[in-house]
Design a protein around this motif. Structure first.
Motif, PDB file in Angstrom:
ATOM      1  N   ARG A   1       0.832  -1.199   0.000  1.00 22.42           N
ATOM      2  CA  ARG A   1       0.000   0.000   0.000  1.00 22.42           C
ATOM      3  C   ARG A   1       0.863   1.243   0.000  1.00 22.42           C
ATOM      4  N   ASP A   2       0.238   2.336  -0.316  1.00 20.23           N
ATOM      5  CA  ASP A   2       0.935   3.616  -0.394  1.00 20.23           C
ATOM      6  C   ASP A   2       1.612   3.949   0.935  1.00 20.23           C
ATOM      7  N   PRO A   3       2.933   4.156   0.950  1.00 19.97           N
ATOM      8  CA  PRO A   3       3.646   4.393   2.212  1.00 19.97           C
ATOM      9  C   PRO A   3       3.492   5.821   2.750  1.00 19.97           C
ATOM     10  N   ARG A   4       3.017   6.760   1.936  1.00 18.75           N
ATOM     11  CA  ARG A   4       2.957   8.158   2.379  1.00 18.75           C
ATOM     12  C   ARG A   4       2.065   8.407   3.591  1.00 18.75           C
ATOM     13  N   PRO A   5       0.906   7.777   3.699  1.00 13.77           N
ATOM     14  CA  PRO A   5       0.091   8.020   4.898  1.00 13.77           C
ATOM     15  C   PRO A   5       0.781   7.582   6.189  1.00 13.77           C
ATOM     16  N   ARG A   6       1.756   6.687   6.061  1.00 11.84           N
ATOM     17  CA  ARG A   6       2.484   6.215   7.243  1.00 11.84           C
ATOM     18  C   ARG A   6       3.735   7.053   7.501  1.00 11.84           C
ATOM     19  N   GLY A   7       3.881   8.175   6.787  1.00 14.92           N
ATOM     20  CA  GLY A   7       5.006   9.065   7.036  1.00 14.92           C
ATOM     21  C   GLY A   7       6.286   8.674   6.327  1.00 14.92           C
ATOM     22  N   ARG A   8       6.196   7.823   5.340  1.00 14.22           N
ATOM     23  CA  ARG A   8       7.402   7.380   4.623  1.00 14.22           C
ATOM     24  C   ARG A   8       7.398   7.963   3.216  1.00 14.22           C
ATOM     25  N   THR A   9       8.577   8.213   2.706  1.00 13.58           N
ATOM     26  CA  THR A   9       8.690   8.664   1.330  1.00 13.58           C
ATOM     27  C   THR A   9       9.491   7.636   0.560  1.00 13.58           C
ATOM     28  N   GLY A  10       9.271   7.569  -0.717  1.00 16.39           N
ATOM     29  CA  GLY A  10       9.965   6.589  -1.533  1.00 16.39           C
ATOM     30  C   GLY A  10      11.183   7.179  -2.206  1.00 16.39           C
ATOM     31  N   GLY A  11      11.946   6.330  -2.820  1.00 15.70           N
ATOM     32  CA  GLY A  11      13.093   6.765  -3.600  1.00 15.70           C
ATOM     33  C   GLY A  11      14.386   6.781  -2.817  1.00 15.70           C
ATOM     34  N   GLN A  12      15.442   6.955  -3.574  1.00 15.76           N
ATOM     35  CA  GLN A  12      16.776   6.974  -2.998  1.00 15.76           C
ATOM     36  C   GLN A  12      17.063   8.344  -2.397  1.00 15.76           C
ATOM     37  N   LYS A  13      17.870   8.389  -1.360  1.00 17.62           N
ATOM     38  CA  LYS A  13      18.237   9.651  -0.737  1.00 17.62           C
ATOM     39  C   LYS A  13      19.119  10.441  -1.690  1.00 17.62           C
TER      40      LYS A  13
END
Length: 72
Positions: free
Chosen positions: A8-20
């Motif tokens: 599921r979409d990680p954004r509602p859980r406070g996470r962002t995707g992608g490499q730093k």
């Protein structure tokens, strides 16, 4: 069909995707620009100094305008 919890979409859980980001703070990018504008360093030397690749430096230098360029 329901998606499993882990997909599921990680954004509602406070996470962002992608490499730093390799060169994040503006001060670091500005320092790279100053090193390049000083003509004392090649792009490869700047990349080695910051521990990134040449394309990363090229990408960041193209975003930050040169201080030596005259306004059009």
């Amino acid at each position: 069909m329901r998606r499993p919890e882990r997909t599921r979409d990680p954004r509602p859980r406070g996470r962002t995707g992608g490499q730093k980001l390799k060169l994040g703070p503006r001060q670091v990018v500005q320092l790279a620009r100053e090193m390049y504008d000083s003509v004392d360093y090649t792009i490869q030397q700047i990349a080695d100094e910051f521990g990134v690749t040449r394309p990363t430096i090229d990408r960041h230098l193209s975003r930050v305008p040169s201080q030596t360029q005259a306004p059009a």
